[in-house]
Scaffold this motif. Structure first.
Motif, PDB file in Angstrom:
ATOM      1  N   CYS A 227       0.827  -1.208   0.000  1.00  0.00           N
ATOM      2  CA  CYS A 227       0.000   0.000   0.000  1.00  0.00           C
ATOM      3  C   CYS A 227       0.861   1.257   0.000  1.00  0.00           C
ATOM      4  N   ARG A 228       0.374   2.272  -0.689  1.00  0.00           N
ATOM      5  CA  ARG A 228       0.915   3.620  -0.554  1.00  0.00           C
ATOM      6  C   ARG A 228      -0.189   4.523  -0.018  1.00  0.00           C
ATOM      7  N   PHE A 229       0.210   5.554   0.699  1.00  0.00           N
ATOM      8  CA  PHE A 229      -0.743   6.481   1.289  1.00  0.00           C
ATOM      9  C   PHE A 229      -0.409   7.908   0.871  1.00  0.00           C
ATOM     10  N   ASN A 230       0.033   8.051  -0.378  1.00  0.00           N
ATOM     11  CA  ASN A 230       0.435   9.349  -0.908  1.00  0.00           C
ATOM     12  C   ASN A 230      -0.717  10.084  -1.585  1.00  0.00           C
ATOM     13  N   GLN A 232      -4.782  11.448  -0.760  1.00  0.00           N
ATOM     14  CA  GLN A 232      -5.746  11.664   0.314  1.00  0.00           C
ATOM     15  C   GLN A 232      -6.883  10.656   0.276  1.00  0.00           C
ATOM     16  N   LEU A 234      -6.787   7.532  -0.812  1.00  0.00           N
ATOM     17  CA  LEU A 234      -6.310   6.238  -0.317  1.00  0.00           C
ATOM     18  C   LEU A 234      -6.162   6.255   1.197  1.00  0.00           C
ATOM     19  N   ARG A 235      -5.726   7.372   1.736  1.00  0.00           N
ATOM     20  CA  ARG A 235      -5.613   7.487   3.196  1.00  0.00           C
ATOM     21  C   ARG A 235      -6.988   7.426   3.853  1.00  0.00           C
ATOM     22  N   ALA A 238      -8.283   3.781   3.842  1.00  0.00           N
ATOM     23  CA  ALA A 238      -7.573   2.954   4.809  1.00  0.00           C
ATOM     24  C   ALA A 238      -8.031   3.283   6.228  1.00  0.00           C
ATOM     25  N   ARG A 239      -8.223   4.557   6.499  1.00  0.00           N
ATOM     26  CA  ARG A 239      -8.660   4.988   7.832  1.00  0.00           C
ATOM     27  C   ARG A 239     -10.070   4.485   8.142  1.00  0.00           C
ATOM     28  N   GLU A 262       2.982  10.565   4.534  1.00  0.00           N
ATOM     29  CA  GLU A 262       2.617   9.160   4.685  1.00  0.00           C
ATOM     30  C   GLU A 262       3.031   8.632   6.054  1.00  0.00           C
ATOM     31  N   PHE A 265       0.668   9.889   8.637  1.00  0.00           N
ATOM     32  CA  PHE A 265      -0.600   9.162   8.595  1.00  0.00           C
ATOM     33  C   PHE A 265      -0.485   7.832   9.337  1.00  0.00           C
ATOM     34  N   GLN A 269      -2.557   6.754  12.799  1.00  0.00           N
ATOM     35  CA  GLN A 269      -3.484   5.620  12.771  1.00  0.00           C
ATOM     36  C   GLN A 269      -3.012   4.434  13.611  1.00  0.00           C
TER      37      GLN A 269
END
Length: 288
Positions: A227-230, A232, A234-235, A238-239, A262, A265, A269
């Motif tokens: 996973c990447r969280f780069n 918003q 996708l973040r 995931a959240r 990232e 984040f 979390q």
């Protein structure tokens, strides 16, 4: 006053390997939910877009994009939907992901474990392909509400790919949850800005998250793989997908590839970042 570097929280080798072996035991016991990103299927050299940047480039090769939509998959999809209709966007997505993606070694391992829930965050069918031939599983997919006249956020499919009702999901041993939709079995895609605006207006109160996913995540940790969280979006997913589960989670991420946003984040979390190359992590998880 200088703030601490959030990327300093990474667990490095050999401690990261030991921690991942411990997580692997939880995975095998059904106490850890694997959350699959694009990086995992990318190990099989799939020949389909395997991240939002690749998808944006695919759209740009098909349609001349205005400046605001270049390089942004969600905005590019919205431009296509606005100028060519939703059916054209769906057809392009189906074309982009028409090549079957071969499951990796880890996909096949996950298909054999007693996992109540597997989350797969991209549009390819690799995890479904790995589960093919197994019994007692089904899939829940997020859907676009474009053109719908009913209050639906997702659809349910059995192992054969037939659409079923929500009651069926309670009996499935494994639920494969595809929050963004998938090319298989029915070409459901959340991809345009408008798709996500509808979801994001209610995702904080969890309406777009299936009840059976909420039940099965409760008390469990998440393991983020590939996973990447780069981005918003996708973040946010995931959240919200991991919301109200355990307060201990893990992510296999190479520190040289991530930004401070990232890292921040992950820290916010409660995700422990393990500095292990994904290929090596697959070896550890497969051998443990």
């Amino acid at each position: 006053m200088n703030r601490p570097d959030p990327c300093s929280e990474f667990v490095h080798l050999p401690a990261a390997e030991a921690m991942l072996r411990k997580v692997s035991k939880g995975l095998r016991g059904g106490n850890v939910v694997p959350y699959l990103g694009t990086g995992l299927a990318e190990l099989s050299n799939p020949g389909v877009p395997m991240n939002p940047e690749d998808l944006a480039a695919f759209f740009a090769a098909k349609v001349a994009m205005p400046g605001r939509a270049r390089g942004n998959a969600w905005a590019a999809a919205q431009y296509i939907e606005n100028t060519r209709h939703r059916t054209a966007l769906t057809a392009m997505m189906a074309d982009a992901f028409s090549k079957p993606v071969e499951p990796t070694q880890l996909h096949r391992l996950l298909s054999m474990l007693p996992l109540p829930l597997i989350v797969d965050s991209w549009y390819d069918g690799a995890m479904r392909n790995a589960l093919a031939g197994h019994s007692n599983w089904g899939e829940i997919q997020g859907i676009s509400r474009a053109g719908l006249r009913e209050q639906r956020w997702y659809r349910f499919y059995d192992a054969a790919g037939a659409e079923v009702d929500s009651a069926s999901a309670r009996s499935w041993g494994i639920i494969l949850y595809k929050p963004h939709g998938s090319v298989a079995p029915a070409k459901n895609f959340l991809v345009s800005d408008a798709d996500y605006v509808e979801v994001l207006t209610e995702i904080d109160i969890q309406t777009p998250i299936p009840k059976e996913v909420i039940v099965r995540r409760t008390g469990r940790s998440f393991l983020f793989l590939g996973c990447r969280f780069n981005d918003q979006l996708l973040r946010t997913y995931a959240r919200q997908v991991s919301k109200r589960s355990s307060d201990v989670h893990y992510a296999v991420i190479e520190p040289d590839t991530v930004s401070k946003n990232e890292c921040r984040f992950l820290l916010e979390q409660g995700v422990t970042p393990l500095a292990i190359p994904l290929t090596h992590a697959v070896e550890i998880l497969s051998a443990s």
